[in-house]
Design an enzyme around this catalytic site. Structure first.
Site, PDB file in Angstrom:
ATOM      1  N   GLU A 127     -44.174  13.947  28.875  1.00 40.55           N
ATOM      2  CA  GLU A 127     -43.771  14.719  27.709  1.00 40.55           C
ATOM      3  C   GLU A 127     -44.916  14.814  26.696  1.00 40.55           C
ATOM      4  O   GLU A 127     -45.617  13.834  26.441  1.00 40.55           O
ATOM      5  CB  GLU A 127     -42.533  14.095  27.059  1.00 40.55           C
ATOM      6  CG  GLU A 127     -41.348  14.000  28.014  1.00 40.55           C
ATOM      7  CD  GLU A 127     -40.032  13.812  27.299  1.00 40.55           C
ATOM      8  OE1 GLU A 127     -40.040  13.704  26.050  1.00 40.55           O
ATOM      9  OE2 GLU A 127     -39.000  13.782  27.971  1.00 40.55           O
ATOM     10  N   GLU A 135     -44.720  10.454  25.968  1.00 36.96           N
ATOM     11  CA  GLU A 135     -44.205   9.411  26.847  1.00 36.96           C
ATOM     12  C   GLU A 135     -44.079   9.962  28.253  1.00 36.96           C
ATOM     13  O   GLU A 135     -44.160  11.175  28.472  1.00 36.96           O
ATOM     14  CB  GLU A 135     -42.829   8.930  26.366  1.00 36.96           C
ATOM     15  CG  GLU A 135     -41.763  10.021  26.358  1.00 36.96           C
ATOM     16  CD  GLU A 135     -40.464   9.584  25.714  1.00 36.96           C
ATOM     17  OE1 GLU A 135     -40.482   8.558  25.014  1.00 36.96           O
ATOM     18  OE2 GLU A 135     -39.447  10.257  25.925  1.00 36.96           O
ATOM     19  N   ASN A 171     -41.364   9.739  31.379  1.00 43.84           N
ATOM     20  CA  ASN A 171     -40.047   9.300  31.848  1.00 43.84           C
ATOM     21  C   ASN A 171     -40.101   9.124  33.358  1.00 43.84           C
ATOM     22  O   ASN A 171     -40.298  10.094  34.096  1.00 43.84           O
ATOM     23  CB  ASN A 171     -38.970  10.311  31.461  1.00 43.84           C
ATOM     24  CG  ASN A 171     -38.727  10.310  29.961  1.00 43.84           C
ATOM     25  OD1 ASN A 171     -38.372   9.297  29.382  1.00 43.84           O
ATOM     26  ND2 ASN A 171     -38.960  11.440  29.319  1.00 43.84           N
TER      27      ASN A 171
END
Length: 682
Positions: free
Chosen positions: A275, A288, A290
């Site tokens: 992201e 981040e 995921n």
């Protein structure tokens, strides 16, 4: 290939995984709590194992019980979905020790990327652009305010183990930094069992854009282009699309290549998402990674034709990816609207209860035409008609519980262009029948009509900027009001056709001659005169031409064609007329014959009771904190109470200066909607 897998999750994502597994010939095992005993994912799976009470920390978060369920049923692998145990490295290692395959990345990658602080350090080392901030240990609220001031306001306060918008706050000054730190830490501890917090610079006018990556165990890693997730409320995504209308090919390639570099740096396997926050100049910064399937993965599937769940299963089974980066294309445009159990007319507060009616638009080509075939991602192949897809885990009669995420469904549309996908989404939302609880369908429908959405000029501040006072519905302009009045008059006429046979199908002229005449329609404070005649319909003397419909009495949706324009309406009978809803508009239309309309105008209007001296609970929830005492004088903006519902803490603040007269509740109490939390002196 695996013969049987267990899905360690619930709701729509569990159903989504089951669908792909079924298509692949793999048997499935569901797990469930007491609250989910009759849930759709339990009914869809081949087997189901009970875990425990409704609370997630006593059921879905108990890794040992998941492993025991695998052994009991003979499941060879576990797909975690998202949330719960999907990014829990310890659980992944326990599965390995038990000889059970985890359908996801290895513990090393989960541990490295699942921790937001560690992942930022690794991203910087891998050459990925990162946001300035403080990644060290924050001792308390005062320390948080000091760091925030050093980083420079505004800042984003985030939970290290967070996700889904939980444990996140934006602070613009020291006071907000202190309060945001306390709230974020509390939410993080309750949601993830980890209260570590970090602070980073908040990029103004940002767009939230993420890159989908997919990697196997043979060294192949590709990026499947981007998704834009800028339409957010309280850091929770509401609408996503793929691709982004903002990125150019050069930026897309740079973001994709950096995402792949980061994935390779931790020997990533399976599907994952990197992201980024992107500023108005297309500078992008890592947020981040995921290490799981994302909620919004369907839009990527719709534009690439890749079934991400299938590829996750195949990679976990030791297979190579069947394509390379050069094979990844962008075909058309896709949009996802998250349908939440939250009431936009009550400040988007959570809503629970039973779905009295649940009838989403039918999946497939929106125009009803048959597709030549259907691809693995649910997209029609061999035709350009817009497509509707609905990932859901509920059915009519299902209970929406306070214990879990408020998502009801993920309604998706695909079109050859962004405009076509938007029009398809708008049409699908207007066809969505959902009653029994508050929900955000009208709000998302309004977004689809908003000029900023239509132009693509959006940012993560879109909702706060365009709806600063919340959402009170979209007001119908004069032309739309005329069409709604005509619709109400026609529906009223049609509802009286008992024994006269079915209404003609859409495309056939609605025969008005048998019951032609004048009707007076009241919509809010507007009085409109509707004339129904053989030649067509006029409203206040304006000729709307012939109007066609296929509506029959009892249906909750209606389609009316005004020339080349077709409107889809939610229709609910009320005394004297209908409640009509479309495009975020919600009106009561009362239909009278002229002589009765004069009497209707004389009827008194019932006034709502005065509750201005009461603080009422805005949604069902649990009292986390009562911040004031009886006899205390409170100022405007002061925190009065904190209520937790659906894993989110909601801070209730004073609207004006007042003296607290009584507080009949305490921390830990469970409250119903509109329960009295405190009374003020008048």
């Amino acid at each position: 290939m695996f013969k049987k897998i267990l899905i360690a999750n619930r709701g729509e994502i569990a159903c989504r995984v089951i669908k792909t597994a079924r298509r692949m010939g793999i048997a499935t095992v569901a797990v469930y709590s007491d609250a989910d005993r009759d849930a759709m994912h339990v009914l869809m799976a081949d087997e189901a194992v009970h875990l425990g009470p409704p609370q997630a920390n006593q059921s879905y978060l108990l890794g040992d019980r998941i492993i025991a369920a695998c052994k009991e049923t003979g499941a060879e692998a576990v797909h975690p979905g998202y949330g719960f145990l999907s990014e829990n490295a310890d659980f992944c290692e326990k599965l390995e020790q038990a000889g059970i395959t985890f359908i996801g990345p290895k513990p090393k990658a989960i541990r490295a990327m699942g921790d937001k602080i560690t992942s930022k350090k690794l991203a910087a080392e891998a050459g990925v652009s990162t946001v300035p901030g403080f990644m060290g240990l924050i001792e308390d609220a005062g320390h948080a305010a000091k760091i925030a001031a050093e980083v420079g306001y505004p800042v984003m306060i985030k939970a290290s183990a967070g996700g889904g918008g939980k444990g996140m706050r934006i602070a613009w000054n020291d006071e907000e930094a202190r309060d945001g730190f306390d709230r974020s830490r509390s939410e993080a501890k309750n949601s993830f069992g980890d209260d570590r917090i970090f602070i980073e610079k908040f990029v103004e006018e940002p767009r939230h854009i993420e890159i989908q990556v997919l990697a196997d165990s043979f060294g192949t890693c590709v990026y499947l282009n981007e998704r834009e997730c800028s339409i957010q409320r309280r850091n929770q995504k509401v609408v996503e699309e793929a691709p982004s209308s903002f990125l150019d090919a050069e930026t897309r390639k740079a973001m994709g290549e950096q995402s792949v570099a980061l994935a390779k740096a931790v020997d990533y396997e399976s599907a994952g998402t990197v992201e980024f926050i992107v500023d108005k100049n297309r500078n992008f910064y890592f947020l981040e990674m995921n290490t799981r399937l994302q909620v919004e993965h369907p839009v990527t599937e719709l534009i690439t034709g890749v079934d991400l769940v299938e590829q996750m299963i195949r990679v976990a089974n030791g297979e190579k990816l069947p394509f390379t980066q050069d094979d990844v294309k962008i075909d058309g445009w896709a949009i996802e609207s998250r349908v939440y159990a939250e009431d936009p007319y009550r400040g988007f507060l959570p809503s629970i209860g039973r779905l009295k009616r649940y009838s989403p638009p039918e999946e497939g080509p929106l125009d009803g035409s048959p597709a030549s075939s259907t691809g693995p991602a649910g997209r029609a192949i061999g035709g350009g008609a817009p497509i509707v897809r609905n990932d859901t885990g509920v059915a009519e009669g299902s209970e929406i519980s306070m214990f879990y995420d408020p998502m009801i469904a993920k309604l998706c549309s695909w079109g050859e262009t962004r405009e076509a996908a938007t029009d398809a989404m708008a049409e699908a939302l207007d066809r969505f029948v959902l009653d029994g609880i508050g929900h955000n369908v009208p709000f998302v429908a309004a977004i689809m009509q908003h000029p900023r959405w239509r132009s693509g000029e959006i940012s993560t501040g879109f909702i706060a900027e365009e709806y600063p006072e919340g959402f009170d519905g979209t007001e119908a302009d004069a032309p739309m009001r005329a069409k709604l009045a005509a619709a109400a008059a026609i529906l009223a006429k049609a509802s009286k056709r008992r024994g006269a046979g079915p209404m003609p199908s859409l495309g056939e002229n609605l025969a008005l001659s048998r019951e032609s005449g004048r009707r007076i329609v009241f919509i809010d404070e507007h009085r409109l005169t509707v004339d129904l005649g053989e030649a067509g319909v006029t409203v206040d003397g304006v000729d709307l031409g012939k109007v066609e419909t296929d509506w029959q009495r009892g249906r909750r949706t209606a389609r009316l064609a005004f020339g080349e324009e077709t409107l889809s309406l939610r229709v609910d009978p009320i005394v004297g007329g209908f409640r009509l809803r479309l495009k975020g508009i919600d009106v009561d239309a009362k239909v009278y014959e002229p002589h009765l309309a004069k009497l209707a105008e004389l009827m008194p209007v019932k006034e709502a009771p005065d509750t201005s001296n009461l603080l009422l609970c805005p949604m069902p929830g649990v009292v986390v904190q009562i911040a004031v005492a009886e006899g205390e004088t409170v100022e405007a903006g002061q925190t009065l109470a904190v209520i937790e519902a659906m894993k989110m803490e909601n801070v209730l603040k004073a609207e004006h200066k007042a003296v607290v007269k009584s507080v009949p509740v305490k921390a830990g109490d469970s409250l119903a909607v509109d329960a009295v939390i405190m009374e003020f002196e008048t």
